[in-house]
Design an enzyme around this catalytic site. Structure first.
Site, short mmCIF file in Angstrom:
data_model
loop_
_atom_site.label_atom_id
_atom_site.label_comp_id
_atom_site.label_asym_id
_atom_site.label_seq_id
_atom_site.Cartn_x
_atom_site.Cartn_y
_atom_site.Cartn_z
N TYR A 1 1.17 -1.25 -0.12
CA TYR A 1 0.12 0.30 -0.39
C TYR A 1 0.84 1.41 0.09
O TYR A 1 0.18 2.06 -0.20
CB TYR A 1 -1.02 0.40 0.96
N LYS B 1 3.15 -14.86 2.46
CA LYS B 1 3.48 -15.75 1.61
C LYS B 1 4.52 -16.40 2.02
O LYS B 1 4.78 -15.86 0.30
CB LYS B 1 2.54 -15.18 -0.07
N ASP C 1 -3.10 -18.21 0.92
CA ASP C 1 -3.91 -18.86 0.11
C ASP C 1 -4.52 -20.15 0.99
O ASP C 1 -5.95 -20.48 0.71
CB ASP C 1 -3.80 -19.71 -1.16
N ASP D 1 -6.38 -6.82 4.16
CA ASP D 1 -7.85 -6.36 3.87
C ASP D 1 -8.82 -7.26 3.27
O ASP D 1 -9.90 -7.22 3.32
CB ASP D 1 -6.87 -5.33 2.56
N ASP E 1 -12.01 -8.89 5.22
CA ASP E 1 -13.59 -9.22 4.31
C ASP E 1 -14.04 -10.50 4.60
O ASP E 1 -15.65 -10.38 4.54
CB ASP E 1 -13.01 -8.15 3.08
C1 IPM Z 1 -10.40 -1.06 4.48
C2 IPM Z 1 -10.27 -0.81 2.74
C3 IPM Z 1 -9.69 0.01 2.23
C4 IPM Z 1 -7.99 -0.83 2.40
C5 IPM Z 1 -9.03 0.86 0.49
C6 IPM Z 1 -10.83 1.57 0.99
C7 IPM Z 1 -8.53 1.76 0.76
O1 IPM Z 1 -10.51 -1.89 1.92
O2 IPM Z 1 -9.82 -0.13 5.05
O3 IPM Z 1 -10.06 -2.82 3.99
O4 IPM Z 1 -7.82 -1.12 1.61
O5 IPM Z 1 -7.44 -0.18 2.38
MG MG Z 2 -10.91 -3.49 2.66
#
Ligand code: IPM
Ligand code: MG
Length: 357
Positions: free
Chosen positions: A138, A186, A218, A242, A246
């Site tokens: 990032y 990884k 993975d 990230d 999710d």
């Molecule tokens: C998160 C989001 C952010 C990230 C994006 C919006 C830049 O997905 O906070 O997880 O990738 O960190």
């Molecule tokens: Mg995210």
């Protein structure tokens, strides 16, 4: 002395859910001061920049930051890219405020078990993703186009001190839980991952009360769906975190439920942090009272616990959330037959009332 909270609600459903989190905080304690500032697309429209100087200054001087969400289709094509809400506000906030430790708990709330895409009890999870937030791909340089735009380059960099501080934070968190860390990388491909493993192993040798294992990313993605209960603390780098956070959050049934904390280094026993729901700005449902405020409200609870050392206040908020769900109140995202459909603010009001009573 009062705690000063910078409230940066941002875009889409950000303002709606943040308002409910503020309600919950006010119901919990009288000694909080709130100051609002613009961020994201809203700030870009008003000032030409998604993170105005005044906003950054306010955040730096506050004791904690409450963030809603930033971004939306309206600003996806803004040029230069550095003025888009994600790249121009969210990432600089993280690096300027030194928020290197992103803590994302994924815990199934019992009344919502049926909302999990996993069948029956398999959807019951209680894990936390500890994601490194200010390094890796990032933030690595160079990030650029070459050969007349035909080639793009992103760079992944980690230093040992960067890995050490996030790993140490994960060990601390694990100590208050089941004391099990799975460090995800990884290492069969990436040099940064081999460095990551080295550092985590060094710390593991010094802190033998915590059990540590390594897993390739993975495999971890697969294990999260196969048997999420095996996880207690997942420690990982920025981009893997990230993605995995999710995935983990969806197991609980709705992204609308998940809080997060982004923490800096502790100073005088206090941890400065930015607190935000994991869900984004959800522009499709913005302004309609449909958004689930629970993630924002639970983020406020995390603020009380981590930044103000108020575990009891955090508890009161968490219990109020469960009580509201037990009463059958549901926003649209987790609605099921037999429950009562409520709006964002009705949910927030009900929770604030329960906190006070
Ligand atoms: C998160 C989001 C952010 C990230 C994006 C919006 C830049 O997905 O906070 O997880 O990738 O960190
Ligand atoms: Mg995210």
């Amino acid at each position: 002395m009062a705690h000063r909270i910078a409230v940066i609600a941002g875009d889409g459903i950000g303002p709606e859910v943040t308002a409910e989190a503020v309600k919950a905080l006010k119901a919990t304690r009288a000694d909080l001061e709130f100051e609002e500032a613009l961020v994201g697309g809203a700030a870009y429209d008003a000032t030409g920049h998604p993170l105005p100087k005044e906003t950054l200054e306010l955040c730096k001087s506050a004791d904690a930051v409450l963030l809603g969400a930033v971004g939306g289709p309206k600003w996806d094509k803004v040029e230069p890219v550095a003025l888009r809400p994600e790249v121009g506000a969210l990432l600089p906030l993280r690096s300027e405020l030194n928020l290197f430790a992103n803590v994302r708990p994924a815990k199934t709330l019992r009344p919502l078990l049926s909302a999990s895409p996993l069948k029956g009890e398999r959807g019951l999870v209680d894990l936390v993703v500890v994601r490194e937030l200010t390094g890796g791909i990032y933030f690595g340089k160079p990030r650029e186009r070459r050969d007349n735009g035909e080639v793009a380059i992103d760079t992944c960099v980690y230093s040992k001190p960067e890995v050490r501080r996030i790993a140490e934070r994960a060990f601390e968190i694990a100590r208050h839980r089941r004391r099990e860390i799975v460090s995800v990388d990884k290492a069969n491909v990436l040099e940064t991952s081999r460095l990551w493993r080295e550092v985590v192993d060094e710390i593991a040798a010094q802190q033998p009360d915590i059990s540590v294992s390594h897993m390739l990313v993975d495999n971890c993605a697969m294990q999260l769906v196969r048997n999420p209960q095996q996880f207690d603390v997942i420690l990982t780098e920025n981009m893997f975190g990230d993605i995995l956070s999710d995935e983990a959050s969806m197991i609980t049934g709705s992204l609308g439920l998940l809080p997060s904390a982004s923490l800096s280094t502790p100073k005088n026993g206090k941890v400065f942090g930015l607190y935000e729901p994991v869900h984004g700005s959800a522009p499709d449902i913005a302004g309609q009272g449909k958004a689930n405020p629970l993630a924002a409200i639970l983020s406020a609870a995390m603020m009380l616990e981590y930044s103000f050392g108020d575990r009891e206040g955090a508890d009161r908020i968490e219990k109020a959330v469960e009580a509201a769900l037990d009463d059958g109140l549901r926003t649209a995202d987790v609605f099921e037959k037999g429950c009562r459909l409520v709006s964002t603010s009705e949910m927030g009001d009900a929770i604030a009332k329960k906190i006070i009573s």
